[in-house]
Design a protein around this motif. Structure first.
Motif, PDB file in Angstrom:
ATOM      1  N   ARG A  56      39.258  38.455  36.629  1.00 33.68           N
ATOM      2  CA  ARG A  56      39.540  36.744  36.396  1.00 33.68           C
ATOM      3  C   ARG A  56      38.830  36.471  35.160  1.00 33.68           C
ATOM      4  O   ARG A  56      38.060  37.163  34.493  1.00 33.68           O
ATOM      5  CB  ARG A  56      39.091  36.190  37.778  1.00 33.68           C
ATOM      6  CG  ARG A  56      39.424  36.774  38.898  1.00 33.68           C
ATOM      7  CD  ARG A  56      38.999  36.177  40.024  1.00 33.68           C
ATOM      8  NE  ARG A  56      39.227  36.862  41.318  1.00 33.68           N
ATOM      9  CZ  ARG A  56      38.909  36.277  42.511  1.00 33.68           C
ATOM     10  NH1 ARG A  56      38.269  35.418  42.498  1.00 33.68           N
ATOM     11  NH2 ARG A  56      39.255  37.199  43.486  1.00 33.68           N
ATOM     12  N   VAL A  98      34.594  39.090  36.557  1.00 33.56           N
ATOM     13  CA  VAL A  98      34.863  37.958  35.784  1.00 33.56           C
ATOM     14  C   VAL A  98      34.353  38.318  34.424  1.00 33.56           C
ATOM     15  O   VAL A  98      33.216  38.409  34.254  1.00 33.56           O
ATOM     16  CB  VAL A  98      34.457  36.893  36.632  1.00 33.56           C
ATOM     17  CG1 VAL A  98      34.345  35.400  35.797  1.00 33.56           C
ATOM     18  CG2 VAL A  98      34.660  36.662  37.913  1.00 33.56           C
ATOM     19  N   GLN A 154      30.517  38.666  48.079  1.00 37.45           N
ATOM     20  CA  GLN A 154      31.424  39.550  47.431  1.00 37.45           C
ATOM     21  C   GLN A 154      30.854  39.953  46.313  1.00 37.45           C
ATOM     22  O   GLN A 154      30.233  39.260  45.316  1.00 37.45           O
ATOM     23  CB  GLN A 154      32.672  38.898  47.082  1.00 37.45           C
ATOM     24  CG  GLN A 154      33.620  39.686  46.386  1.00 37.45           C
ATOM     25  CD  GLN A 154      34.804  38.921  46.062  1.00 37.45           C
ATOM     26  OE1 GLN A 154      35.074  37.708  46.414  1.00 37.45           O
ATOM     27  NE2 GLN A 154      35.896  39.519  45.398  1.00 37.45           N
ATOM     28  N   VAL A 212      30.319  40.613  42.535  1.00 37.06           N
ATOM     29  CA  VAL A 212      31.207  40.149  41.376  1.00 37.06           C
ATOM     30  C   VAL A 212      30.290  40.603  40.167  1.00 37.06           C
ATOM     31  O   VAL A 212      28.936  40.452  40.052  1.00 37.06           O
ATOM     32  CB  VAL A 212      31.004  38.555  41.240  1.00 37.06           C
ATOM     33  CG1 VAL A 212      31.503  38.116  39.861  1.00 37.06           C
ATOM     34  CG2 VAL A 212      31.887  38.033  42.355  1.00 37.06           C
ATOM     35  N   ASP A 269      40.910  43.593  40.423  1.00 41.80           N
ATOM     36  CA  ASP A 269      40.483  42.368  40.395  1.00 41.80           C
ATOM     37  C   ASP A 269      39.742  41.687  39.300  1.00 41.80           C
ATOM     38  O   ASP A 269      38.465  41.663  39.249  1.00 41.80           O
ATOM     39  CB  ASP A 269      39.699  41.887  41.893  1.00 41.80           C
ATOM     40  CG  ASP A 269      39.754  40.359  42.167  1.00 41.80           C
ATOM     41  OD1 ASP A 269      40.217  39.553  41.501  1.00 41.80           O
ATOM     42  OD2 ASP A 269      38.691  40.122  42.978  1.00 41.80           O
ATOM     43  N   ASP A 323      37.308  48.744  41.755  1.00 43.86           N
ATOM     44  CA  ASP A 323      37.676  48.077  42.973  1.00 43.86           C
ATOM     45  C   ASP A 323      37.017  46.465  43.336  1.00 43.86           C
ATOM     46  O   ASP A 323      37.074  45.674  43.845  1.00 43.86           O
ATOM     47  CB  ASP A 323      37.605  48.999  44.171  1.00 43.86           C
ATOM     48  CG  ASP A 323      38.559  49.916  44.379  1.00 43.86           C
ATOM     49  OD1 ASP A 323      39.775  49.769  43.924  1.00 43.86           O
ATOM     50  OD2 ASP A 323      37.924  50.984  44.692  1.00 43.86           O
ATOM     51  N   GLN A 324      35.853  46.333  42.390  1.00 41.70           N
ATOM     52  CA  GLN A 324      35.134  45.195  42.229  1.00 41.70           C
ATOM     53  C   GLN A 324      35.741  44.258  41.604  1.00 41.70           C
ATOM     54  O   GLN A 324      36.543  44.338  40.694  1.00 41.70           O
ATOM     55  CB  GLN A 324      33.742  45.432  42.185  1.00 41.70           C
ATOM     56  CG  GLN A 324      33.342  45.977  40.712  1.00 41.70           C
ATOM     57  CD  GLN A 324      31.855  46.318  40.390  1.00 41.70           C
ATOM     58  OE1 GLN A 324      31.684  47.561  40.965  1.00 41.70           O
ATOM     59  NE2 GLN A 324      31.136  45.677  39.884  1.00 41.70           N
ATOM     60  N   THR A 325      35.275  42.838  41.931  1.00 44.86           N
ATOM     61  CA  THR A 325      35.644  41.492  41.102  1.00 44.86           C
ATOM     62  C   THR A 325      34.993  41.830  40.027  1.00 44.86           C
ATOM     63  O   THR A 325      33.786  41.625  39.902  1.00 44.86           O
ATOM     64  CB  THR A 325      35.411  40.462  41.916  1.00 44.86           C
ATOM     65  OG1 THR A 325      36.240  40.462  43.206  1.00 44.86           O
ATOM     66  CG2 THR A 325      35.915  38.989  41.291  1.00 44.86           C
TER      67      THR A 325
END
Length: 177
Positions: A132, A107, A63, A65, A130, A103-105
């Motif tokens: 976090r 962090v 994925q 990140v 997304d 659309d990507q994660t």
């Protein structure tokens, strides 16, 4: 930071200092006092991700990140997570984060996770799906024995933000630059 918050951080920090002869291995769980301090700081507006889960995600590479370091330039220069992009906390509110896919994660992290949560809130408001927040920030990442880097490569150096916050950093070499 108000005097009341400073006092709370210092008292909680003192409560977590190890007793003589107590084992303080890297694998120990997050201290109850640190967990309580984070609970008082976090608004719980951005989902958190534990350092171990992030490490697994980065290792798997299944994925995409994006890591955003939301500290100050001095903190980032001392060390950061590998591949992290710098986002200056002092000016993030004006940042539109163009060039990043919604659309990507993503962090976000800072020293303990409070500043990064504010940046995460901004990202969510801009439509990122997304987002976090690294639970415990770079301090917890390092306290669990995970690597950090600077321009020269791997390092043990960590910028503790301030002497007040340095009590939460148990591993690495504290460096103020």
């Amino acid at each position: 930071m108000t005097n009341g918050w400073r006092a709370l951080v210092v008292v909680l920090g003192l409560l977590t200092l190890p007793a003589c002869g107590q084992d303080t291995s890297v694998s120990e769980a997050i201290s109850p006092a640190y967990r309580q301090m984070l609970k008082t700081l976090y608004r719980e507006t951005v989902p958190t991700i534990q350092p171990a889960a992030l490490a697994d995600m980065l290792r798997a590479k299944s994925q995409k990140v994006v890591l955003l370091d939301t500290r100050t330039p001095a903190e980032y220069k001392v060390s950061h997570l590998t591949g992290a992009k710098f986002v200056n906390f002092d000016s993030f509110e004006k940042n539109e984060f163009t060039g990043l896919s919604r659309d990507q994660t993503v962090v976000v992290y800072c020293s303990v996770g409070a500043r990064s949560e504010r940046v995460g809130e901004r990202l969510k408001a801009l439509g990122f799906r997304d987002v976090r927040n690294l639970y415990g920030g770079i301090f917890q990442w390092v306290n669990e024995g995970r690597p950090v880097y600077n321009a020269a490569g791997p390092t043990r150096q960590i910028h503790p933000y301030s002497a007040l916050w340095s009590v939460w950093l148990r591993q690495g070499e504290q460096v103020y630059k």
